[in-house]
Motif scaffolding. Structure first.
Motif, PDB file in Angstrom:
ATOM      1  N   ALA A  50       0.753  -1.004  -0.074  1.00 32.40           N
ATOM      2  CA  ALA A  50      -0.013  -0.018  -0.078  1.00 32.40           C
ATOM      3  C   ALA A  50       1.023   1.369   0.111  1.00 32.40           C
ATOM      4  O   ALA A  50       0.480   2.148  -0.740  1.00 32.40           O
ATOM      5  CB  ALA A  50      -0.784  -0.102   1.097  1.00 32.40           C
ATOM      6  N   ILE A  51       2.022   1.214   0.628  1.00 31.10           N
ATOM      7  CA  ILE A  51       2.972   2.297   0.773  1.00 31.10           C
ATOM      8  C   ILE A  51       3.525   2.473  -0.573  1.00 31.10           C
ATOM      9  O   ILE A  51       3.658   3.823  -1.091  1.00 31.10           O
ATOM     10  CB  ILE A  51       3.940   2.188   2.100  1.00 31.10           C
ATOM     11  N   GLU A  52       4.103   1.578  -1.100  1.00 34.15           N
ATOM     12  CA  GLU A  52       4.701   1.511  -2.329  1.00 34.15           C
ATOM     13  C   GLU A  52       3.710   2.010  -3.536  1.00 34.15           C
ATOM     14  O   GLU A  52       4.157   3.019  -4.350  1.00 34.15           O
ATOM     15  CB  GLU A  52       5.285   0.044  -2.730  1.00 34.15           C
ATOM     16  N   GLU A  53       2.323   1.548  -3.433  1.00 34.20           N
ATOM     17  CA  GLU A  53       1.565   2.179  -4.364  1.00 34.20           C
ATOM     18  C   GLU A  53       1.187   3.475  -4.540  1.00 34.20           C
ATOM     19  O   GLU A  53       1.312   4.296  -5.335  1.00 34.20           O
ATOM     20  CB  GLU A  53       0.300   1.256  -4.393  1.00 34.20           C
ATOM     21  N   LYS A  54       1.012   4.025  -3.301  1.00 35.87           N
ATOM     22  CA  LYS A  54       0.733   5.304  -3.019  1.00 35.87           C
ATOM     23  C   LYS A  54       1.964   6.411  -3.061  1.00 35.87           C
ATOM     24  O   LYS A  54       1.812   7.260  -3.650  1.00 35.87           O
ATOM     25  CB  LYS A  54       0.259   5.612  -1.327  1.00 35.87           C
ATOM     26  N   THR A  55       2.803   5.841  -2.688  1.00 36.11           N
ATOM     27  CA  THR A  55       4.334   6.674  -2.979  1.00 36.11           C
ATOM     28  C   THR A  55       4.569   6.856  -4.469  1.00 36.11           C
ATOM     29  O   THR A  55       4.854   8.075  -4.857  1.00 36.11           O
ATOM     30  CB  THR A  55       5.456   6.078  -2.381  1.00 36.11           C
ATOM     31  N   ALA A  56       4.311   5.700  -5.138  1.00 39.10           N
ATOM     32  CA  ALA A  56       4.488   5.819  -6.691  1.00 39.10           C
ATOM     33  C   ALA A  56       3.358   6.848  -7.301  1.00 39.10           C
ATOM     34  O   ALA A  56       3.836   7.659  -8.370  1.00 39.10           O
ATOM     35  CB  ALA A  56       4.187   4.474  -7.251  1.00 39.10           C
ATOM     36  N   GLU A  57       2.057   6.647  -6.717  1.00 32.72           N
ATOM     37  CA  GLU A  57       1.256   7.687  -7.282  1.00 32.72           C
ATOM     38  C   GLU A  57       1.655   9.157  -7.154  1.00 32.72           C
ATOM     39  O   GLU A  57       1.351  10.253  -7.754  1.00 32.72           O
ATOM     40  CB  GLU A  57      -0.262   7.525  -6.358  1.00 32.72           C
ATOM     41  N   LEU A  58       2.130   9.340  -5.667  1.00 28.05           N
ATOM     42  CA  LEU A  58       2.600  10.693  -5.271  1.00 28.05           C
ATOM     43  C   LEU A  58       3.711  11.240  -6.315  1.00 28.05           C
ATOM     44  O   LEU A  58       3.720  12.433  -6.492  1.00 28.05           O
ATOM     45  CB  LEU A  58       2.981  10.933  -3.869  1.00 28.05           C
ATOM     46  N   ARG A  59       4.470  10.346  -6.633  1.00 24.02           N
ATOM     47  CA  ARG A  59       5.550  10.708  -7.500  1.00 24.02           C
ATOM     48  C   ARG A  59       5.062  11.198  -8.714  1.00 24.02           C
ATOM     49  O   ARG A  59       5.656  12.085  -9.357  1.00 24.02           O
ATOM     50  CB  ARG A  59       6.651   9.535  -7.587  1.00 24.02           C
ATOM     51  N   LYS A  60       4.248  10.417  -9.280  1.00 26.68           N
ATOM     52  CA  LYS A  60       3.678  10.865 -10.652  1.00 26.68           C
ATOM     53  C   LYS A  60       2.739  11.950 -10.634  1.00 26.68           C
ATOM     54  O   LYS A  60       2.807  12.930 -11.604  1.00 26.68           O
ATOM     55  CB  LYS A  60       2.510   9.751 -10.967  1.00 26.68           C
ATOM     56  N   LYS A  61       2.275  12.480  -9.613  1.00 22.59           N
ATOM     57  CA  LYS A  61       1.344  13.802  -9.505  1.00 22.59           C
ATOM     58  C   LYS A  61       2.284  14.871  -9.031  1.00 22.59           C
ATOM     59  O   LYS A  61       1.888  16.027  -9.366  1.00 22.59           O
ATOM     60  CB  LYS A  61       0.325  13.502  -8.146  1.00 22.59           C
ATOM     61  N   LYS A  62       3.533  14.674  -8.687  1.00 21.53           N
ATOM     62  CA  LYS A  62       4.511  15.888  -8.235  1.00 21.53           C
ATOM     63  C   LYS A  62       5.002  16.589  -9.636  1.00 21.53           C
ATOM     64  O   LYS A  62       5.366  15.776 -10.560  1.00 21.53           O
ATOM     65  CB  LYS A  62       5.885  15.175  -7.558  1.00 21.53           C
TER      66      LYS A  62
END
Length: 789
Positions: A772-784
């Motif tokens: 869950a942490i990896e998925e959300k971290t990846a999403e946040l990177r894409k949105k940055k």
């Protein structure tokens, strides 16, 4: 044991009188029993979740030296009745579950044959020689798939996998949801759990042919209910049955049943003319002793922007497994009854569907339906507070009933006896150093750590007793006898198995009689001495059993006053009693003690007219209401970003179970309950694959918390007496399990909230959290934005 004072025991933290024999290995469990001529039984169980039995060959097993006989369903089912279920629902479809499979098996572990031999090892070896020709059938292990039109049927003759539907509805649900500013929705899975008591089940049956009587020693929580139900299976009259419960190495609800092995051993002891013993193996325990929980719910909470909760809706599927044990259909209805929790909800709609799957039956497991309700509601409260931008503490306080509103009538139809939820929450905050804890979270987050705080405010129903709501009566019985020596025997119809009631009951009796605890023996668990009882479950033993003993003591004191008056030349009304002594008012120097009165009562030479010899009294206590303990648990937890591991940084529990007979026992029950919750939230899950194969059948596969996983607890209490019994007590055996689950989960979810993770279903395994942490971290990177990359 070194005695405390001869009175004033209630409220003292006295060490358990049971412990020395348990710690020194001098206690007797079922497996310690050795009877002359005893035979040993072993059960052959199905390796298939669903299959037709085309043939059974037992000749090779019977020929093995040392084997007495081998029995199949064709040879034993007619002599043993069906497994009883006490639940009563209008549309309940109940399979006819025999002690051994007939022409079909429907879960892994389903008993197929039983071997009786001269030793356990021979019996087990003989199992390997039995040949069974199975024709595997399609199985279903997922309750949602079991509801699909094309699903395999666990019981084809039912034409459906739906066992029952149950609706609890009250208030204008639709209208209140229309008025809501926000509707909080969440699907929640309450995973299946295996109780895994350290002592598996076991029993020894012995038949006395001359008397036509049967004695059954069994590791159970309910010897009296077994005595009530077993005659319907084996044809021996209740007054010819003696049920004995020796020491029990853990129950947690899993031994709140009459199982097929108890009936088979009883029948075979009569049939073979020899005692028969059966001891469950660990894998047997995992697949053939009841499981707990296993609900899937779609929950909706209607709220106003100021945090006022209006109404709740739930559509819940309860996985019952493949057949019904004693309370299987009843347990999930408790989730509905407690779904309003501590809050002033105005309407509820709880739709429950009980579903059959090709798995072991579910039934009562520590908390029994109430942990599911509290977990769902407390998760919804935290989700609502987050979405509304409100303080989760203030939102809870806003919706509590005030202390003056008790007895509080809930929207689900219950009457909470007494409560001060605000005081318990405030004390928990104080013990947790709440403001400092918030600052600690802020500092951790600024440092990039995943640190969260969670809380749970809970209420539970226990002290289960009013007979109108219980299938087999909810009263409890007790008896107290002053022996001719002045010593005291107390007999309880409850069945303590780790709760410490040999100690707490001696405290209650000793406190009232004014005698040393060393002079009191508490008898339990044997229907030959405890003639009546409804046993131990639902945190009822001290609430009801303790009260029955107290009533008996008061009867004895009243009788003793008559005798003392006659001996001292005064009427009973002029007799004072205190500290174990009786005297005429104003003349304490001429006091009589229990030893003197007991001798007079039994020798019976100086009794007043119409005075019945002896000093013994028994009582049935029928409560007017259940009891409703409550409390607040606060947890601080940190999640390791790189691994998903959870560390409990702080654990605070404030529970209100009314006046405490023995604070040491209360704390022990709370610590054990919280440990159970740590298991459910962070470690435990009973896993079946898609074909119904059990994958978690051993300690190596079923992860449980170890000593290193248990944090230091800060435990406090408040005291709000219950009006439902003269002691004012409420029960505490399941409180830790009910209050802890959401507090731990809310802390973990709060730790993950900065990443945008809203909910993760239990158990919160490191791998699950890491993903869950990896998925959300990846999403946040894409949105940055690129400029900030």
């Amino acid at each position: 044991m070194k005695s405390a004072k001869s009175n004033g025991y209630i409220g003292q933290a006295i060490k358990r009188v049971e412990d020395p024999r348990l710690m020194q290995g001098r206690a007797t469990f079922v497996d310690d029993l050795r009877l002359p001529g005893m035979l040993h039984a072993a059960v052959l169980r199905s390796p298939h979740a669903h299959a037709t039995i085309l043939g059974l060959k037992t000749e090779a097993a019977k020929a093995l030296p040392g084997v007495t006989d081998v029995f199949t369903g064709a040879e034993i089912n007619q002599a043993c009745g069906l497994v009883p279920c006490s639940a009563s629902m209008p549309d309940l479809k109940a399979p006819k579950h025999t002690v051994l499979a007939g022409d079909r098996v429907y879960f892994v572990g389903h008993p197929v044959a039983i071997v009786v031999a001269a030793s356990p090892s021979i019996a087990r070896d003989a199992l390997d020689l039995i040949e069974v020709d199975y024709d595997p059938l399609p199985a279903v292990a997922n309750p949602e798939k079991a509801l699909e039109k094309e699903s395999p049927l666990t019981h084809p003759d039912h034409g459906t996998n739906v066992a029952f539907t149950w609706l609890l509805a009250n208030g204008d649900v639709d209208g209140l949801f229309a008025q809501a500013d926000r509707v909080i929705k969440q699907r929640i899975v309450h995973q299946r759990l295996t109780p895994m008591a350290i002592e598996p089940r076991g029993c020894v049956a012995s038949f006395h042919a001359g008397e036509g009587s049967l004695t059954l020693w069994t590791s159970t929580q309910i010897p009296h209910l077994v005595r009530t139900l077993l005659p319907g299976m084996i044809g021996v009259a209740e007054n010819k049955l003696r049920i004995v419960t020796p020491e029990v190495g853990g129950g947690f609800g899993s031994k709140l049943n009459l199982y097929v092995e108890e009936a088979m051993c009883s029948h075979l002891a009569m049939r073979l003319g020899a005692p028969v013993k059966w001891i469950e193996g660990r894998r047997e325990n995992a697949m053939a002793t009841i499981h707990g929980r296993d609900q899937i719910g779609e929950y909706e909470l209607a709220v106003k922007n100021d945090g006022t909760v209006l109404a709740i809706k739930a559509r819940t599927i309860a996985d019952l497994g493949s057949y019904l044990q004693l309370l299987t259909p009843t347990i999930p209805t408790l989730t509905g009854l407690m779904i309003s929790g501590c809050y002033k909800l105005k309407a509820v709609r709880f739709e429950l569907t009980g579903v059959y799957t090709n798995k072991m039956a579910t039934d009562a497991y520590r908390g029994a339906g109430r942990p599911e309700a509290t977990y769902a509601l407390e998760r919804l409260m935290d989700l609502a507070a987050a979405e509304l931008g409100l303080d989760p503490v203030k939102m809870r306080l806003k919706n509590f009933p005030k202390p003056g509103e008790f007895p509080f009538h809930t929207v689900t139809g219950l009457a909470y006896d007494s409560g001060n939820y605000q005081r318990a929450l405030k004390k928990a905050q104080d013990l947790a150093s709440w403001d400092a804890l918030l600052e600690q979270r802020d500092a951790a987050r600024q440092a990039g750590r995943l640190f969260g705080i969670g809380l749970s405010t809970y209420v539970e129903i226990c002290g289960l007793g009013p007979s109108k709501i219980m299938a087999a009566g909810g009263w409890e019985w007790g008896c107290v006898r002053i022996e001719i020596s002045g010593k005291v025997t107390a007999i309880t119809g409850t069945t303590p198995h780790g709760q410490g009631q040999e100690t707490s009951f001696a405290q209650i009796v000793g406190d009232r009689l004014g005698v040393p605890m060393d002079d009191i023996v508490v008898l339990r668990g044997d229907t030959a001495s405890a003639h009546f009882g409804r046993d131990t479950y639902g945190s009822r033993a001290t609430v009801l059993g303790g009260t029955a003993l107290l009533m008996s003591v008061d009867k004895i004191i009243a009788k003793a006053k008559i005798l003392a008056g006659a001996l001292l030349g005064a009427s009973a009304k002029k007799i004072d009693f205190r500290g174990g002594k009786f005297w005429v008012k104003g003349k304490p120097k001429n006091a009589l003690d229990w030893k003197r009165l007991a001798q007079e009562a039994y020798v019976a030479k100086n009794l007043p007219a119409n005075f019945e010899p002896g000093l013994e009294a028994s009582s049935f206590f029928e409560p007017k209401n259940c009891t409703y303990p409550f409390g607040t648990h606060i947890v601080a937890a940190e999640v390791e970003r790189e691994t998903g591991d959870v560390t409990i940084v702080k654990y605070v529990a404030v529970d209100d179970c009314g006046p405490q007979v023995n604070p040491l026992l209360v704390e022990g029950q709370l610590q054990g309950g919280i440990a159970h919750s740590l298991g459910q939230v962070l470690f435990e899950r009973t896993v079946y694959d898609g074909d119904g194969q059990l994958l978690t059948g051993e300690f190596t596969d079923y992860s449980m918390p170890r000593a290193r996983d248990i944090p230091e607890y800060v435990i406090g209490s408040t005291v709000t007496p219950s009006p439902s019994n003269p002691l004012g007590i409420k029960g505490v055996g399941e409180a830790g399990t009910i209050g802890a689950n959401p507090a731990i989960a809310n802390a973990v979810m709060d730790a993950l909230a900065p990443l945008g993770i809203r909910h993760v279903d239990l158990p919160l395994l490191p791998e699950k959290l890491w993903r869950a942490i990896e998925e959300k971290t990846a999403e946040l990177r894409k949105k940055k934005p690129r400029s900030q990359s």
